[in-house]
Design a protein around this motif. Structure first.
Motif, PDB file in Angstrom:
ATOM      1  N   GLN A 187     -28.959 -16.188 -42.162  1.00 33.16           N
ATOM      2  CA  GLN A 187     -27.746 -15.353 -42.628  1.00 33.16           C
ATOM      3  C   GLN A 187     -28.110 -15.595 -44.156  1.00 33.16           C
ATOM      4  O   GLN A 187     -27.610 -14.876 -45.655  1.00 33.16           O
ATOM      5  CB  GLN A 187     -27.182 -16.048 -42.522  1.00 33.16           C
ATOM      6  CG  GLN A 187     -25.985 -16.566 -41.706  1.00 33.16           C
ATOM      7  CD  GLN A 187     -25.589 -16.041 -41.461  1.00 33.16           C
ATOM      8  OE1 GLN A 187     -25.939 -14.460 -40.620  1.00 33.16           O
ATOM      9  NE2 GLN A 187     -24.590 -15.790 -39.551  1.00 33.16           N
TER      10      GLN A 187
ATOM     11  N   THR B 291     -29.496 -20.612 -37.667  1.00 36.47           N
ATOM     12  CA  THR B 291     -27.953 -21.256 -38.321  1.00 36.47           C
ATOM     13  C   THR B 291     -27.518 -22.490 -37.249  1.00 36.47           C
ATOM     14  O   THR B 291     -28.048 -22.318 -36.135  1.00 36.47           O
ATOM     15  CB  THR B 291     -26.928 -20.581 -38.666  1.00 36.47           C
ATOM     16  OG1 THR B 291     -26.915 -19.787 -37.511  1.00 36.47           O
ATOM     17  CG2 THR B 291     -27.236 -19.733 -39.691  1.00 36.47           C
TER      18      THR B 291
ATOM     19  N   ALA C 207     -24.075 -24.289 -35.640  1.00 33.67           N
ATOM     20  CA  ALA C 207     -22.643 -24.520 -35.329  1.00 33.67           C
ATOM     21  C   ALA C 207     -21.916 -23.579 -36.371  1.00 33.67           C
ATOM     22  O   ALA C 207     -21.065 -23.447 -36.148  1.00 33.67           O
ATOM     23  CB  ALA C 207     -22.243 -24.983 -34.192  1.00 33.67           C
TER      24      ALA C 207
ATOM     25  N   HIS D 190     -22.396 -21.724 -39.011  1.00 40.36           N
ATOM     26  CA  HIS D 190     -22.844 -20.891 -39.723  1.00 40.36           C
ATOM     27  C   HIS D 190     -23.606 -21.391 -40.741  1.00 40.36           C
ATOM     28  O   HIS D 190     -24.450 -20.838 -41.638  1.00 40.36           O
ATOM     29  CB  HIS D 190     -22.360 -20.041 -39.490  1.00 40.36           C
ATOM     30  CG  HIS D 190     -21.593 -19.183 -38.262  1.00 40.36           C
ATOM     31  ND1 HIS D 190     -22.420 -18.705 -37.431  1.00 40.36           N
ATOM     32  CD2 HIS D 190     -20.484 -19.973 -37.903  1.00 40.36           C
ATOM     33  CE1 HIS D 190     -21.430 -18.656 -36.699  1.00 40.36           C
ATOM     34  NE2 HIS D 190     -20.476 -19.287 -36.686  1.00 40.36           N
TER      35      HIS D 190
ATOM     36  N   HIS E  21     -15.187 -20.059 -37.354  1.00 44.98           N
ATOM     37  CA  HIS E  21     -15.317 -21.189 -38.685  1.00 44.98           C
ATOM     38  C   HIS E  21     -14.541 -21.557 -39.273  1.00 44.98           C
ATOM     39  O   HIS E  21     -13.349 -20.801 -39.777  1.00 44.98           O
ATOM     40  CB  HIS E  21     -16.993 -20.608 -38.828  1.00 44.98           C
ATOM     41  CG  HIS E  21     -16.851 -19.852 -40.289  1.00 44.98           C
ATOM     42  ND1 HIS E  21     -15.940 -20.055 -41.578  1.00 44.98           N
ATOM     43  CD2 HIS E  21     -16.523 -18.426 -39.597  1.00 44.98           C
ATOM     44  CE1 HIS E  21     -16.243 -18.616 -42.141  1.00 44.98           C
ATOM     45  NE2 HIS E  21     -16.393 -17.977 -41.401  1.00 44.98           N
TER      46      HIS E  21
ATOM     47  N   LEU F 209     -21.587 -12.250 -35.939  1.00 47.71           N
ATOM     48  CA  LEU F 209     -21.554 -12.894 -35.846  1.00 47.71           C
ATOM     49  C   LEU F 209     -22.423 -13.047 -35.063  1.00 47.71           C
ATOM     50  O   LEU F 209     -21.665 -13.438 -33.240  1.00 47.71           O
ATOM     51  CB  LEU F 209     -20.592 -13.925 -36.437  1.00 47.71           C
ATOM     52  CG  LEU F 209     -20.962 -14.751 -37.168  1.00 47.71           C
ATOM     53  CD1 LEU F 209     -21.226 -14.929 -38.727  1.00 47.71           C
ATOM     54  CD2 LEU F 209     -18.890 -15.856 -37.436  1.00 47.71           C
ATOM     55  N   ASP F 210     -23.339 -14.250 -34.060  1.00 47.43           N
ATOM     56  CA  ASP F 210     -24.568 -14.704 -32.808  1.00 47.43           C
ATOM     57  C   ASP F 210     -23.394 -13.323 -31.778  1.00 47.43           C
ATOM     58  O   ASP F 210     -23.545 -13.638 -31.189  1.00 47.43           O
ATOM     59  CB  ASP F 210     -23.009 -15.854 -32.371  1.00 47.43           C
ATOM     60  CG  ASP F 210     -22.572 -16.805 -33.138  1.00 47.43           C
ATOM     61  OD1 ASP F 210     -24.122 -17.507 -33.753  1.00 47.43           O
ATOM     62  OD2 ASP F 210     -22.069 -17.428 -33.472  1.00 47.43           O
TER      63      ASP F 210
ATOM     64  N   ARG G 278     -21.889 -11.068 -31.482  1.00 50.90           N
ATOM     65  CA  ARG G 278     -21.051 -10.690 -30.979  1.00 50.90           C
ATOM     66  C   ARG G 278     -20.288  -9.587 -32.967  1.00 50.90           C
ATOM     67  O   ARG G 278     -19.965 -11.016 -33.441  1.00 50.90           O
ATOM     68  CB  ARG G 278     -20.256 -10.882 -31.097  1.00 50.90           C
ATOM     69  CG  ARG G 278     -20.973 -11.914 -29.379  1.00 50.90           C
ATOM     70  CD  ARG G 278     -19.477 -12.045 -28.319  1.00 50.90           C
ATOM     71  NE  ARG G 278     -19.548 -12.202 -27.401  1.00 50.90           N
ATOM     72  CZ  ARG G 278     -19.760 -13.877 -26.506  1.00 50.90           C
ATOM     73  NH1 ARG G 278     -18.242 -14.122 -27.285  1.00 50.90           N
ATOM     74  NH2 ARG G 278     -20.550 -13.353 -25.284  1.00 50.90           N
TER      75      ARG G 278
END
Ligand SMILES: Cc1ncc(COP(=O)(O)O)c(C=O)c1O
Length: 481
Positions: free
Chosen positions: A182, A206, A208, A210, A398, A440-441, A443
């Motif tokens: 990131q 990263t 879980a 982030h 998160h 993010l991830d 999506r």
């Protein structure tokens, strides 16, 4: 141009009485904008037509306050408490207002003789920043036009330390940059600019939450070694651009020691948390970095621009650049100075006196103001997290480490990326709220950044209530419940 016309043009532009009138009108507008409430739109729905109308304006200097009012009304109101989109601060009013003094004095602080008082103020601000991050007095630093310049300067200092001949010869140096997935793009961009090639940047995955997974650093270093790299720059981020996450700096420092790597921390966003007795623990270990990038124009709520770079071993920053400029720089043996010139170790030659606004606010209100601003904006982001947790339509992605929250739709819908995008656009078109979006991830999601200390829980309810309302409307139109 005939001499009479030259004189007339100069008389008009320097006329004291009309300048006083303009100054008063500008300052009235400035105070209104800086203290803006939530009554009007964040960005007017007809912003485009208003902006186009502006570009067609013709007139006289006397009209310029009216143009300024129109310009303000046509665009984005960063000072609106429902603006929660990007890492651009609603500036501290005193800091914004002192900007015209910076332009008026127009001193370049590159060399001592040009701006002795400004230079001393600049050095005092830097000394306070060193102390803030736990650096020794022998550290060195400079203000920069932002985090991208600060990261580039730090990468130059790192390269000079790891490959001292690189500046002269440009020779391939086989330095890899290991950086969280990131990490802000300015790190890869710096590698490109420096001719190291963006491919020398190896992403560290990263976890879980982030944050960059420090446990994955050895495996990433092995991959870089396999690709022929022998020396390393390790980059941690506090907080990250998409989620405001804060990397585990102690773990990074240990990994850097193992690898004998230059350890850089990009604290462009989160550096301001150091002012808060409650939040600074989240950056524990920051003093172990070889270099730090940090943006007062983010979480110190300065107007653009104010970035900073610090290097723990000061000599390594002064060695980042080499230049020959006898019209400007002189060796101390030739021209002894009370304060060393900063120009030899800044990218810019003309160096703006950005320290003034920081110094003025720091002196006027004390560091406790910066602590209050960090605490207030992080608390508002936490309130947004709570709101999403209780929402039937939205879910937080998160728990915020700082003042940034990513969130998304609770239910899964077909074509979810596109649906998130059009909801975000619909929210922003209302003028009631303004948010951003990221991926993010893999999506697309919504992203909220609290950069106005006057944004409260009520404004969070207004912004997220607008997201819920537009979500219902968009889903109904698509035939979803
Ligand atoms: C973590 C981080 N580093 C660096 C930058 C670049 O800073 P600037 O926009 O001041 O160049 C940003 C900008 O958002 C950032 O979030």
């Amino acid at each position: 141009m005939p001499t009479t016309e030259i004189h007339a043009a100069l008389r008009q532009a320097w006329d004291k009485a009309s300048l006083r009138r303009l100054g008063r009108a500008f300052s009235d507008w400035t105070v209104n904008e800086l203290t803006l409430g939530a009554g009007g739109p964040v960005r007017p729905p007809d912003f485009h037509a208003r902006a186009r109308a502006l570009t067609r304006l013709k007139g006289t200097a006397a009209n310029s306050p009216a143009w300024l009012r129109q310009l303000g009304a046509a665009g984005m109101h960063i000072n609106h408490p429902a603006f929660m989109a990007q890492q651009v601060a609603a500036p501290i009013p005193l800091a914004a207002m002192i900007e015209s003094a910076v332009a008026t004095l127009n001193q370049s602080i590159a060399v001592w003789e040009m701006s002795p008082a400004a230079m001393l103020i600049d050095r005092q601000v830097l000394a306070r920043c060193k102390k803030l991050f736990g650096y020794p007095a022998t550290a060195e630093g400079s203000l920069t036009p932002g985090g991208s310049f600060a990261n580039l300067t730090a990468m130059l200092a790192a390269r000079a330390a790891l490959a001292p001949r690189a500046w002269q010869t440009g020779a391939p140096n086989r330095i890899a940059i290991l950086a969280g997935a990131q990490t802000h793009y300015s790190i890869a961009r710096a590698a490109g600019i420096m001719g190291m090639g963006a491919a020398c940047v190896f992403p560290i995955p990263t976890d879980a939450s982030h944050r960059t997974n420090a446990n994955a650093i050895p495996a990433v270093a092995r991959r870089a070694r396999k690709a022929g790299f022998r020396r390393f720059i390790l980059v941690a981020t506090c907080g990250s651009t998409p989620t405001g996450s804060l990397d585990d700096l102690e773990a990074f420092a240990a990994a850097a020691r193992e690898l004998n790597a230059w350890f850089h921390i990009d604290a462009a966003h989160g550096g301001g948390l150091m002012f808060s007795p409650r939040l600074r623990m989240r950056l524990r270990g920051i003093a172990k970095a070889d270099s730090i990038a940090f943006d007062p124009h983010k979480m110190m709520f300065m107007p653009l621009a104010a970035g900073a770079v610090l290097v723990r071993n000061g000599r390594q920053l002064t060695g980042a650049f080499e230049q020959h400029a006898p019209y400007l720089f002189h060796p101390p043996s030739e021209a002894p100075r009370a304060v060393a010139d900063v120009g030899p170790f800044t990218l810019a030659c003309s160096q703006r006196f950005d320290a003034l606004k920081i110094w003025m606010v720091w002196n006027a209100y004390g560091p406790q103001l910066f602590a209050a601003l960090a605490d207030a904006t992080c608390a508002t982001a936490s309130a947004a997290f709570d709101y999403c947790q209780q929402s039937k339509l939205l879910t937080p992605l998160h728990r915020p480490d700082s003042n940034i929250l990513c969130f998304g739709l609770r239910q899964s819908v077909p074509d979810a990326d596109h649906v998130h995008w059009i909801i975000k656009e619909a929210v922003n078109a209302t003028g009631r709220a303004y948010i951003s979006s990221t991926v993010l991830d893999g999506r697309r999601c919504f992203r909220l950044v609290v950069m106005n200390p006057r944004s409260t829980v009520e404004h969070v309810a207004r912004v997220l209530g607008t997201v819920e309302r537009e979500t219902r409307r968009v889903l109904r139109a698509k035939g979803e419940k």
